[in-house]
Write an enzyme that holds these catalytic residues in place. Structure first.
Site, mmCIF file in Angstrom:
data_model
loop_
_atom_site.group_PDB
_atom_site.id
_atom_site.type_symbol
_atom_site.label_atom_id
_atom_site.label_comp_id
_atom_site.label_asym_id
_atom_site.label_seq_id
_atom_site.Cartn_x
_atom_site.Cartn_y
_atom_site.Cartn_z
ATOM 1 N N LYS A 1 33.118 2.003 54.388
ATOM 2 C CA LYS A 1 32.675 1.175 55.529
ATOM 3 C C LYS A 1 31.647 0.133 55.043
ATOM 4 O O LYS A 1 31.789 -0.381 53.944
ATOM 5 C CB LYS A 1 32.133 2.064 56.644
ATOM 6 C CG LYS A 1 33.113 3.208 56.971
ATOM 7 C CD LYS A 1 32.807 3.960 58.209
ATOM 8 C CE LYS A 1 33.881 5.020 58.427
ATOM 9 N NZ LYS A 1 33.752 5.707 59.696
ATOM 10 N N GLU B 1 37.418 1.298 63.930
ATOM 11 C CA GLU B 1 36.224 0.444 64.067
ATOM 12 C C GLU B 1 36.612 -1.030 64.123
ATOM 13 O O GLU B 1 35.949 -1.824 64.793
ATOM 14 C CB GLU B 1 35.237 0.742 62.926
ATOM 15 C CG GLU B 1 34.525 2.079 63.151
ATOM 16 C CD GLU B 1 34.114 2.799 61.885
ATOM 17 O OE1 GLU B 1 34.053 2.181 60.813
ATOM 18 O OE2 GLU B 1 33.855 4.022 61.979
ATOM 19 N N GLY C 1 32.855 9.979 62.441
ATOM 20 C CA GLY C 1 31.410 9.823 62.297
ATOM 21 C C GLY C 1 30.601 10.621 63.307
ATOM 22 O O GLY C 1 29.402 10.414 63.449
ATOM 23 N N SER D 1 35.424 13.061 60.309
ATOM 24 C CA SER D 1 34.470 14.114 59.968
ATOM 25 C C SER D 1 35.056 15.184 59.046
ATOM 26 O O SER D 1 34.682 16.350 59.111
ATOM 27 C CB SER D 1 33.881 14.754 61.228
ATOM 28 O OG SER D 1 33.169 13.778 61.992
HETATM 29 P P1 PGA Z 1 34.073 9.987 58.921
HETATM 30 O O1 PGA Z 1 34.932 8.639 58.944
HETATM 31 O O2 PGA Z 1 34.644 10.841 57.827
HETATM 32 O O3 PGA Z 1 32.669 9.556 58.645
HETATM 33 O O4 PGA Z 1 34.236 10.626 60.272
HETATM 34 C C1 PGA Z 1 36.312 8.648 58.751
HETATM 35 C C2 PGA Z 1 36.856 7.241 58.861
HETATM 36 O O5 PGA Z 1 36.377 6.488 59.711
HETATM 37 O O6 PGA Z 1 37.771 6.847 58.122
#
Ligand code: PGA
Length: 254
Positions: A15, A100, A176, A216
């Site tokens: 990200k 996102e 997240g 997550s």
């Molecule tokens: P995360 O993100 O593992 O922090 O939940 C996964 C992603 O957005 O690809």
């Protein structure tokens, strides 16, 4: 469906994190930890980190990807980066349609389809993200949502091109948040995606399609998720920023 036909892919999604110097340091730390992986290891990084990441990963089993690309080859699109530019850099992977991007940057199923087209035309391998919002899950329309996202994104993609598509199922409520889908929930939707692709391209293509889970996924829950018959890897956000955690997930897929 035969899991042995598919080589798992563990992909990090950094990200908007890491400067080029930090990217280099993190990859140097990861290299010895993942060198014996029996799966594909990919790190998708911010555009400005791509060169440093490719240099740091050179000669290792870590492959580098971008987190987005534009649908046009070039032109008046201030702030955007084309698939052709990624190709010219030698970047092999790109994430498209991350939630996102859909949530904060106006990405729609139609623009996802256009970006997928551009990435395939440039010879890249696409990690295509689909997934439902919490409200959609609560309404009981998860499967319809991901089927529609999948079908629109794959519009115009040939059977041959499908070999360069990985689908990441990422329930938006699990990204997240520390809230992971249960292994059964992840498997159920991953299976539905495979069935959908089977309807479009036939059983063989569906059997070969890598379908990741993301949301997550971490060092503690990866083993159970990755043991599911339709979970062929993971797209990892937060835990891909920690070498030790990421390498445990890679180990769980190997
Ligand atoms: P995360 O993100 O593992 O922090 O939940 C996964 C992603 O957005 O690809």
């Amino acid at each position: 469906m035969n899991k042995a036909l598919r080589r798992p892919v563990i992909a990090g999604n950094w990200k908007m994190n890491q400067t080029p110097a930090e990217a280099k340091a993190l990859i140097e730390e990861m290299k010895p930890l993942v060198k014996d992986a029996d799966c594909e290891v990919v790190l998708c990084v911010p555009f400005v980190d791509l060169q440093a990441a490719m240099d740091a990963a050179a000669g290792s089993n870590i492959r580098i990807g971008a987190e987005n690309c534009h649908w046009a080859q070039k032109g008046a699109f201030t702030g955007e980066v084309s698939a052709e530019m990624l190709k010219a850099m030698g970047v092999p992977y790109v994430i498209i349609g991350h939630s996102e991007r859909r949530q904060y940057f106006g990405e729609t199923d139609q623009t996802v389809q256009m970006r997928v087209r551009a990435a395939l035309d440039a010879g890249l391998t696409v990690i295509l993200c689909v997934g439902e919002y919490l409200q959609q899950r609560e309404q009981g329309i998860t499967e319809e949502v991901v089927r529609l996202q999948t079908k629109i994104a794959l519009g115009g993609v040939s059977a041959e091109e499908l070999k360069r598509i990985i689908i990441a199922y990422e329930p938006v409520w699990a990204i997240g948040t520390g809230k992971t889908a249960t292994a059964a929930q992840a498997n159920e939707v991953n299976h539905a995606i495979r069935v959908c692709v089977g309807e479009l391209y036939g059983k063989d293509a569906a059997d070969r399609l890598v379908v990741q889970y993301g949301g997550s996924m971490n060092a503690g829950n990866a083993k159970e998720l990755l043991a599911q018959p339709d979970v062929d890897g993971g797209l990892i956000g937060g835990a891909s920023l920690k070498a030790a955690d990421f390498s445990v997930i890679v180990g769980a897929a190997s």
